[in-house]
Enzyme design. Sequence first.
Site, PDB file in Angstrom:
ATOM      1  N   LYS A 165       0.822  -1.064   0.048  1.00 12.43           N
ATOM      2  CA  LYS A 165      -0.041  -0.135  -0.048  1.00 12.43           C
ATOM      3  C   LYS A 165       0.775   1.120   0.092  1.00 12.43           C
ATOM      4  O   LYS A 165       0.457   2.037  -0.701  1.00 12.43           O
ATOM      5  CB  LYS A 165      -1.050  -0.176   1.082  1.00 12.43           C
ATOM      6  CG  LYS A 165      -2.069  -1.037   1.145  1.00 12.43           C
ATOM      7  CD  LYS A 165      -2.841  -1.603   2.427  1.00 12.43           C
ATOM      8  CE  LYS A 165      -3.796  -2.410   2.236  1.00 12.43           C
ATOM      9  NZ  LYS A 165      -4.463  -2.907   3.484  1.00 12.43           N
ATOM     10  N   GLN A 178      -5.047  -1.712   9.874  1.00 19.20           N
ATOM     11  CA  GLN A 178      -4.852  -2.904   9.053  1.00 19.20           C
ATOM     12  C   GLN A 178      -5.295  -3.987   9.977  1.00 19.20           C
ATOM     13  O   GLN A 178      -4.851  -4.088  11.317  1.00 19.20           O
ATOM     14  CB  GLN A 178      -3.025  -3.005   8.787  1.00 19.20           C
ATOM     15  CG  GLN A 178      -2.943  -4.293   8.088  1.00 19.20           C
ATOM     16  CD  GLN A 178      -3.479  -4.269   6.650  1.00 19.20           C
ATOM     17  OE1 GLN A 178      -3.524  -3.140   6.002  1.00 19.20           O
ATOM     18  NE2 GLN A 178      -3.596  -5.656   6.006  1.00 19.20           N
ATOM     19  N   ASP A 201     -11.065   2.328   3.663  1.00 21.65           N
ATOM     20  CA  ASP A 201     -11.446   0.846   3.731  1.00 21.65           C
ATOM     21  C   ASP A 201     -12.779   0.430   3.084  1.00 21.65           C
ATOM     22  O   ASP A 201     -13.240  -0.685   2.603  1.00 21.65           O
ATOM     23  CB  ASP A 201     -11.022   0.083   4.596  1.00 21.65           C
ATOM     24  CG  ASP A 201      -9.643  -0.387   4.780  1.00 21.65           C
ATOM     25  OD1 ASP A 201      -9.336  -1.182   3.557  1.00 21.65           O
ATOM     26  OD2 ASP A 201      -8.922  -0.604   5.784  1.00 21.65           O
TER      27      ASP A 201
HETATM   28  N1  GUN Z   1      -6.382  -7.009   6.100  1.00 22.36           N
HETATM   29  C1  GUN Z   1      -6.590  -7.810   4.947  1.00 22.36           C
HETATM   30  N2  GUN Z   1      -7.210  -7.070   4.253  1.00 22.36           N
HETATM   31  C2  GUN Z   1      -7.418  -5.632   4.413  1.00 22.36           C
HETATM   32  C3  GUN Z   1      -7.760  -4.689   3.913  1.00 22.36           C
HETATM   33  O1  GUN Z   1      -8.196  -4.720   2.718  1.00 22.36           O
HETATM   34  N3  GUN Z   1      -7.760  -3.610   4.719  1.00 22.36           N
HETATM   35  C4  GUN Z   1      -7.472  -3.569   6.103  1.00 22.36           C
HETATM   36  N4  GUN Z   1      -7.517  -2.367   6.812  1.00 22.36           N
HETATM   37  N5  GUN Z   1      -6.923  -4.957   6.664  1.00 22.36           N
HETATM   38  C5  GUN Z   1      -6.915  -5.962   5.852  1.00 22.36           C
END
Ligand code: GUN
Length: 283
Positions: free
Chosen positions: A54, A97, A120
């Site tokens: 990211k 996350q 998200d």
């Molecule tokens: N953990 C696994 N996929 C994601 C995601 O798309 N966003 C977040 N915040 N955590 C994750």
Amino acid sequence: MAGKIIDGKFIAKKIREELASGVSSFKEKTGRAPRIDVILVGDNPASHVYVGMKEKAAAEIGIKSVKHEFPSITEKDLIELVKKLKNDREVNGILVQLPLPKDINEENVLSAITAEKDVDGFLAENLGWLCRGKERLQSCTPLGVMKMLEHESVEIEGKHAVVIGRSNIVGKPMMLMLLNKNATVTVCHSRTKDLASHTKTADILVAAAGVPEMVKANMVKDGAVVIDVGTTKVDGKLKGDVDFEGVKERTSLITPVPGGVGPMTIAMLMYNTLQAAKKQEGI
Ligand code: GUN
């Protein structure tokens, strides 16, 4: 009929290029870059990899990313941090996350984020807007699937879409996005009886169960569009929910794993961040 493979990596790259020019004009107008703050708690190796991806995507597009990393933190302190970021006008997006360590209540932390900065698309408010057919910040993976279908000019209206999986992050928002585009949607899950009887009638099949290679060729209708959201590590290799080699012979379009939905998820996070920043600045 051997299906055309949908190249998620290529589509995501195209989207990132478009976003980069959107970020440039945002910078010209505001004098600063859109900013996403990413919170990472604990030592989950996959989470560290995802956050790294990211950050890399953000840097490439010109979005500022700020990482807040903690080997451990109390729920109270974490919520304090989220509240601080929520009130900081420089911060356009907040991403916590997941998964969080077991001693922290995920719902309590997520609900401290404001819907406007929920890049998200996980918050009840944003899911609620989607349920009402309004496009606010939407969950990145299902949004990425919709962009792929759009890119491939897949007709959705009137089609039977079957979603395997009912998570808050993928299955449920996927169901709503397809429904909002006038598909007839069936949602299957671990307690569904005779899964194949449903999947065999799908024009569009989205597999998001997290069970490696569970979708076999005899579960798929000829000419179906098959989207594989699964990513499970098996013997160090990433496996999707679809038995790709067998199933691809029956499909018109199919996504691979890796290189399918995965890159789209990150591109959509960047898309959401720019959208959030523009909305906050009244652009
Ligand atoms: N953990 C696994 N996929 C994601 C995601 O798309 N966003 C977040 N915040 N955590 C994750």
